[in-house]
Design a protein around this motif. Sequence first.
Motif, PDB file in Angstrom:
ATOM      1  N   ASP A 113       0.836  -1.187   0.000  1.00  0.00           N
ATOM      2  CA  ASP A 113       0.000   0.000   0.000  1.00  0.00           C
ATOM      3  C   ASP A 113       0.878   1.245   0.000  1.00  0.00           C
ATOM      4  N   SER A 114       0.251   2.378  -0.242  1.00  0.00           N
ATOM      5  CA  SER A 114       0.995   3.634  -0.238  1.00  0.00           C
ATOM      6  C   SER A 114       1.586   3.869   1.138  1.00  0.00           C
ATOM      7  N   PRO A 115       2.893   4.032   1.249  1.00  0.00           N
ATOM      8  CA  PRO A 115       3.525   4.204   2.558  1.00  0.00           C
ATOM      9  C   PRO A 115       3.187   5.557   3.163  1.00  0.00           C
ATOM     10  N   ASN A 116       3.268   5.628   4.468  1.00  0.00           N
ATOM     11  CA  ASN A 116       3.027   6.874   5.170  1.00  0.00           C
ATOM     12  C   ASN A 116       4.149   7.089   6.185  1.00  0.00           C
ATOM     13  N   PRO A 117       5.051   8.040   5.970  1.00  0.00           N
ATOM     14  CA  PRO A 117       5.015   9.001   4.866  1.00  0.00           C
ATOM     15  C   PRO A 117       5.668   8.446   3.606  1.00  0.00           C
ATOM     16  N   TRP A 118       5.489   9.161   2.509  1.00  0.00           N
ATOM     17  CA  TRP A 118       6.255   8.859   1.312  1.00  0.00           C
ATOM     18  C   TRP A 118       7.743   9.047   1.625  1.00  0.00           C
ATOM     19  N   HIS A 119       8.585   8.227   0.992  1.00  0.00           N
ATOM     20  CA  HIS A 119      10.028   8.378   1.176  1.00  0.00           C
ATOM     21  C   HIS A 119      10.539   9.565   0.349  1.00  0.00           C
ATOM     22  N   HIS A 120      10.391   9.513  -0.969  1.00  0.00           N
ATOM     23  CA  HIS A 120      10.741  10.606  -1.879  1.00  0.00           C
ATOM     24  C   HIS A 120       9.465  11.076  -2.603  1.00  0.00           C
ATOM     25  N   ASP A 121       9.692  11.894  -3.636  1.00  0.00           N
ATOM     26  CA  ASP A 121       8.668  12.392  -4.568  1.00  0.00           C
ATOM     27  C   ASP A 121       7.797  13.479  -3.949  1.00  0.00           C
ATOM     28  N   LEU A 122       7.227  14.291  -4.831  1.00  0.00           N
ATOM     29  CA  LEU A 122       6.476  15.474  -4.413  1.00  0.00           C
ATOM     30  C   LEU A 122       5.018  15.445  -4.857  1.00  0.00           C
ATOM     31  N   LEU A 123       4.745  14.875  -6.052  1.00  0.00           N
ATOM     32  CA  LEU A 123       3.411  14.927  -6.627  1.00  0.00           C
ATOM     33  C   LEU A 123       2.851  13.534  -6.896  1.00  0.00           C
ATOM     34  N   TYR A 124       1.533  13.425  -6.809  1.00  0.00           N
ATOM     35  CA  TYR A 124       0.843  12.234  -7.301  1.00  0.00           C
ATOM     36  C   TYR A 124       0.928  12.216  -8.830  1.00  0.00           C
ATOM     37  N   SER A 125       0.546  11.102  -9.434  1.00  0.00           N
ATOM     38  CA  SER A 125       0.675  10.944 -10.886  1.00  0.00           C
ATOM     39  C   SER A 125      -0.180  11.925 -11.679  1.00  0.00           C
ATOM     40  N   ASP A 126      -1.217  12.494 -11.034  1.00  0.00           N
ATOM     41  CA  ASP A 126      -2.067  13.461 -11.737  1.00  0.00           C
ATOM     42  C   ASP A 126      -1.601  14.897 -11.534  1.00  0.00           C
ATOM     43  N   GLY A 127      -0.477  15.070 -10.860  1.00  0.00           N
ATOM     44  CA  GLY A 127       0.079  16.396 -10.681  1.00  0.00           C
ATOM     45  C   GLY A 127      -0.311  17.095  -9.394  1.00  0.00           C
ATOM     46  N   THR A 128      -1.194  16.500  -8.599  1.00  0.00           N
ATOM     47  CA  THR A 128      -1.560  17.099  -7.315  1.00  0.00           C
ATOM     48  C   THR A 128      -0.486  16.790  -6.277  1.00  0.00           C
ATOM     49  N   ALA A 129      -0.378  17.649  -5.271  1.00  0.00           N
ATOM     50  CA  ALA A 129       0.692  17.530  -4.292  1.00  0.00           C
ATOM     51  C   ALA A 129       0.394  16.444  -3.266  1.00  0.00           C
ATOM     52  N   TYR A 130       1.423  15.663  -2.926  1.00  0.00           N
ATOM     53  CA  TYR A 130       1.300  14.706  -1.823  1.00  0.00           C
ATOM     54  C   TYR A 130       0.996  15.453  -0.523  1.00  0.00           C
ATOM     55  N   ASP A 131       1.685  16.552  -0.303  1.00  0.00           N
ATOM     56  CA  ASP A 131       1.466  17.395   0.865  1.00  0.00           C
ATOM     57  C   ASP A 131       1.491  18.843   0.388  1.00  0.00           C
ATOM     58  N   PRO A 132       0.339  19.475   0.230  1.00  0.00           N
ATOM     59  CA  PRO A 132       0.292  20.851  -0.295  1.00  0.00           C
ATOM     60  C   PRO A 132       1.161  21.827   0.478  1.00  0.00           C
ATOM     61  N   SER A 133       1.370  21.579   1.774  1.00  0.00           N
ATOM     62  CA  SER A 133       2.189  22.502   2.557  1.00  0.00           C
ATOM     63  C   SER A 133       3.642  22.505   2.078  1.00  0.00           C
ATOM     64  N   GLU A 134       4.113  21.375   1.529  1.00  0.00           N
ATOM     65  CA  GLU A 134       5.474  21.327   1.000  1.00  0.00           C
ATOM     66  C   GLU A 134       5.610  22.229  -0.219  1.00  0.00           C
ATOM     67  N   VAL A 135       4.641  22.164  -1.116  1.00  0.00           N
ATOM     68  CA  VAL A 135       4.667  23.011  -2.303  1.00  0.00           C
ATOM     69  C   VAL A 135       4.570  24.480  -1.898  1.00  0.00           C
ATOM     70  N   ASP A 136       3.725  24.778  -0.937  1.00  0.00           N
ATOM     71  CA  ASP A 136       3.595  26.156  -0.460  1.00  0.00           C
ATOM     72  C   ASP A 136       4.922  26.664   0.096  1.00  0.00           C
ATOM     73  N   LEU A 137       5.628  25.801   0.841  1.00  0.00           N
ATOM     74  CA  LEU A 137       6.920  26.189   1.403  1.00  0.00           C
ATOM     75  C   LEU A 137       7.929  26.482   0.298  1.00  0.00           C
ATOM     76  N   ILE A 138       7.990  25.611  -0.699  1.00  0.00           N
ATOM     77  CA  ILE A 138       8.930  25.785  -1.804  1.00  0.00           C
ATOM     78  C   ILE A 138       8.684  27.112  -2.514  1.00  0.00           C
ATOM     79  N   THR A 139       7.430  27.369  -2.865  1.00  0.00           N
ATOM     80  CA  THR A 139       7.112  28.598  -3.613  1.00  0.00           C
ATOM     81  C   THR A 139       7.350  29.839  -2.763  1.00  0.00           C
TER      82      THR A 139
END
Length: 401
Positions: A360-386
Amino acid sequence: MKQSVPSIFLVIILVLPWGMIGHAQPTHQIDTERWTTARATEWSEQYPWIVGFNYVPKSAINQLEMWQQDTFDPTQINQELEWASKIGFNMVRVFLHHIPWMENSEGFYQRIDQFLSIADTHNIDVMFVLFDDVWNPMPKAGIQPSPRKGVHNSGWVQSPGAEILGNLDRHDEMEPYVRGIVSRYSVDDRVAIWDLYNEPGNLNAIPYGHSEVDEKPRFSLALLKKTFAWAREESPSQPLTSGVWRLKKGSWRGASVNDSGAALFNFMLEQSDIITFHSYEDRENTTTAVSYLETLNRPMICTEYVARSHGSNFDTILPLFADKNIGAMHWGFVSGKTQTIYPWRSWVSVIRFWDGLFSDSPNPWHHDLLYSDGTAYDPSEVDLITSLMSKKMSEQAQNSQ
């Protein structure tokens, strides 16, 4: 993404002379020496704060599936780099492989040209990696294997791999590949950096130890020395580097001066025009390593970080890099066939013949930022980057006035 900005120092812890319309012909003189500190600093001043990621499209399990003619997917690449551009990323680290070049160098160049054009459309610069000592040491051309269920990077392959690496007499077979790639793109401003060799000497002890080269660091050092020499003789306008790796408690593993691993890391630091490094450690250990690397007085970029279950997270590590003007390139972008959302220990399921240890999908993800459809695994990470990138751009704009 070159621009006139104040001096930006990039930090890394523990990798088109013809046929390119619109790019200038080389005007620099041949220089076979390591760049001076001044030249490295001048290069860094052309770039904003570098923030990006290690890239392979979700449709590819490894470098070969990314680059071979039958599976090269420019449509997918374009979509994913568009997502990256919208977040604000300005550089990608991309692994090449010698096999496609040896099979058809001109066809390989055409695909590289297409990739660079796509990246340029989205204002993303490229760091190319020529060799890699990580994961499967027996690369083979053709159809690549399907992912093993729930296993991290189950199909990634080395270059050149054990057969060539473990035979010193065969190292020179790699010279045409290195010279061909570097010379073709030596003054192409879409290529920002040459990372010559990813994690040389990595033994891959758990998943592939039985297939690895004996005394591997010694052989990797021999190839790395030749690779630096070949690349320098092509006099590229971009810096050369190879990133130190396997940081532990603030020290480089292989501390003995007589140890081949220490000799390898020392050579990497002594020869790299800019300092690059990997850190999958927590903030404390990463800070210790950064403090040492800062004494080398060269631009730095961390070319691999983020291992969420190991304390290497965007919110703990990226602000550190921002404060110190260290470039930051995390592992993975879109969750796909590499399955790097699973942890390294998922290989235990292979070694012990357990099926679906991480089905199953691990919690938390080890690497990667986005799901296959382009949505963020954790939106707060994308917000921090931007937000951090926006802050740095504002600071740079103010300093340039």
